[in-house]
Motif scaffolding. Sequence first.
Motif, PDB file in Angstrom:
ATOM      1  N   ARG A 239      43.299  31.824 -17.032  1.00  0.00           N
ATOM      2  CA  ARG A 239      44.490  31.419 -17.788  1.00  0.00           C
ATOM      3  C   ARG A 239      44.106  30.355 -18.807  1.00  0.00           C
ATOM      4  N   LYS A 240      44.322  30.691 -20.084  1.00  0.00           N
ATOM      5  CA  LYS A 240      44.091  29.763 -21.187  1.00  0.00           C
ATOM      6  C   LYS A 240      44.883  30.263 -22.380  1.00  0.00           C
ATOM      7  N   ASP A 241      46.000  29.580 -22.686  1.00  0.00           N
ATOM      8  CA  ASP A 241      46.911  30.021 -23.748  1.00  0.00           C
ATOM      9  C   ASP A 241      47.360  31.457 -23.505  1.00  0.00           C
ATOM     10  N   GLY A 242      47.596  31.784 -22.265  1.00  0.00           N
ATOM     11  CA  GLY A 242      47.947  33.136 -21.854  1.00  0.00           C
ATOM     12  C   GLY A 242      47.084  33.524 -20.673  1.00  0.00           C
ATOM     13  N   VAL A 243      47.092  34.780 -20.331  1.00  0.00           N
ATOM     14  CA  VAL A 243      46.219  35.301 -19.276  1.00  0.00           C
ATOM     15  C   VAL A 243      45.204  36.216 -19.937  1.00  0.00           C
ATOM     16  N   ILE A 244      43.918  35.931 -19.724  1.00  0.00           N
ATOM     17  CA  ILE A 244      42.830  36.718 -20.306  1.00  0.00           C
ATOM     18  C   ILE A 244      42.079  37.384 -19.163  1.00  0.00           C
ATOM     19  N   GLN A 245      41.897  38.689 -19.280  1.00  0.00           N
ATOM     20  CA  GLN A 245      41.252  39.451 -18.209  1.00  0.00           C
ATOM     21  C   GLN A 245      40.089  40.267 -18.757  1.00  0.00           C
ATOM     22  N   GLU A 246      38.961  40.163 -18.097  1.00  0.00           N
ATOM     23  CA  GLU A 246      37.801  40.999 -18.399  1.00  0.00           C
ATOM     24  C   GLU A 246      37.816  42.155 -17.397  1.00  0.00           C
ATOM     25  N   VAL A 247      38.018  43.360 -17.922  1.00  0.00           N
ATOM     26  CA  VAL A 247      38.135  44.544 -17.067  1.00  0.00           C
ATOM     27  C   VAL A 247      36.888  45.402 -17.231  1.00  0.00           C
ATOM     28  N   THR A 248      36.240  45.690 -16.113  1.00  0.00           N
ATOM     29  CA  THR A 248      35.090  46.595 -16.091  1.00  0.00           C
ATOM     30  C   THR A 248      35.420  47.738 -15.140  1.00  0.00           C
ATOM     31  N   ALA A 249      35.223  48.961 -15.566  1.00  0.00           N
ATOM     32  CA  ALA A 249      35.615  50.105 -14.751  1.00  0.00           C
ATOM     33  C   ALA A 249      34.602  51.219 -14.866  1.00  0.00           C
TER      34      ALA A 249
END
Length: 533
Positions: A239-249
């Motif tokens: 969480r930093k100025d929103g929610v940031i997610q790194e998605v690996t699939a």
Amino acid sequence: MTLRADRRDILRSALAGGAFFLLPRLAQAQTANPASDGKATPFSFDILKDMARDLAAKPYQPAEIADPAVLDQIDYDAHNQVQFRPEHTLWRDKGSMSPVQPFFPGRYFREPVRIYTLENGAATEWPFALDMFDIPKGNPARKLTHTKGFAGFRVQDAQSGRDWMAFLGASYWRTEGYSGQFGLSVRGLAMDTAIASGPEEFPLFTRFWLEPAENGDLTAYALLESPRATGAYRIASTRKDGVIQEVTATLFLRGDVERLGIAPLTSMFWFGKHNRSVAVDWRPEVHDSDGLEIHTGSGEQIWRPLNDPPRNMANTFAAPSVKGFGLMQRERNFAQYQDDGVFYEKRASAWVEPLGDWGNGSVTLVELRTADETHDNIVACWQPAEAAKAGNRYDLAYRLSWVQDCPVQSQTARFRATRLGAGGVPGQDRQPDVIKVVCDLDNRGLEGFGPADGVEVTVTASAGKPGKGAVFPVVGQTYWRAMFDLDFSMLHAKDDNPIDLRLFVSHQGDAKSETMLLQLFPSQLRHMLANTP
């Protein structure tokens, strides 16, 4: 089940009660889950990928749902009465670690979801137990005695106790974004959304492995399963100025898929400025997102306002080596919504940025007809150009940003509002089947230009005839306006094929704005004009 008519009340209690029934009805797809023995077992992302690969090589085996008759009785009201006991919260009172609480199963969340905790590369299951919940006397949830899993889980802020992320239903998840206001959703994978041969298949996240961080970040590993696909996911959230997610699939197909949707986003659009006439409602606008933004591999920026179409629509936009796409909420003024219960002006935009080159493909936008705001009717995803065949493997990575605005700074003007009205000139007879299109855009890249400096708007249409346009800075304001008439009187009265408009602002051949793609329907335009005083 009786649904409350006011979505405001529903959304206020949605997270508290696990009421994600606003999402589309889920497919009946599950996975077999072995009983937990309470022992820690080795775990890594590579182990999870191997698990998904091995499952894909075998015929799909749906799990038996325990106590199905009991689950049918746990409707919205009964489900909302079940409360998790906070003393059983994972990572409660562990400094800044984000606490986690599970959702109780019910009529709308039948499939068992297994949850494991991770520590030093070892996984330990968090087993389901009725005594983890306060269940009122007479509530049918008391009879749910054989299930081996939860329905999903919520992630909370360690200091405030506020929910900031939740996984519930198929492979859906949501976050509070930048404002603390839940809005649109994302999911792990979309399969055959809005195709003629149907039906859509909803893969499930059947198991989660949760790894907390001391600073409140959380990494969730998930196993995805469905009759035609398996997948291993790693979703690292900060969480930093929103929610940031790194998605690996890593995905494995065990069956052919006509429309494979990568990084799918799901939202709601009922009406806004350009289609106000489709709804009878006291509010000026109602939507979680108002447009699809695409940054192509060639550098073009595209803005596509969303619609509530007269019939279900699917549009594809060629996007080889796409740089990013997202469902965005650009209108941030409360006065444009007037809803102090659900605060549409605070809904996050969701932006997908591929990490690496995804190759040839397109962004697909699905818009479903809706008559109110209680259903998510918008889907946007990336679709590989190559046919999705059984045996295919996909290794993907992307950054998912739940933020106020696109995280990529634009160097050109962006469209902020589009309005439609009767065409022609005030004081003169109005010609039938002629509308006026008025588009406001910010002045990014237009600073220093004036109304006599040769800034032009270029418009092309798939049907109808655009009139000569004008573009100018709005007096006393910091934005510009482009406007033109569109004559569609030559179209047959029963012809409701969409009119696709493409427009941009330029100066001496140099594009000064993003490209707007606006889709209009003659039936809706005629309805609007018929109700014009």
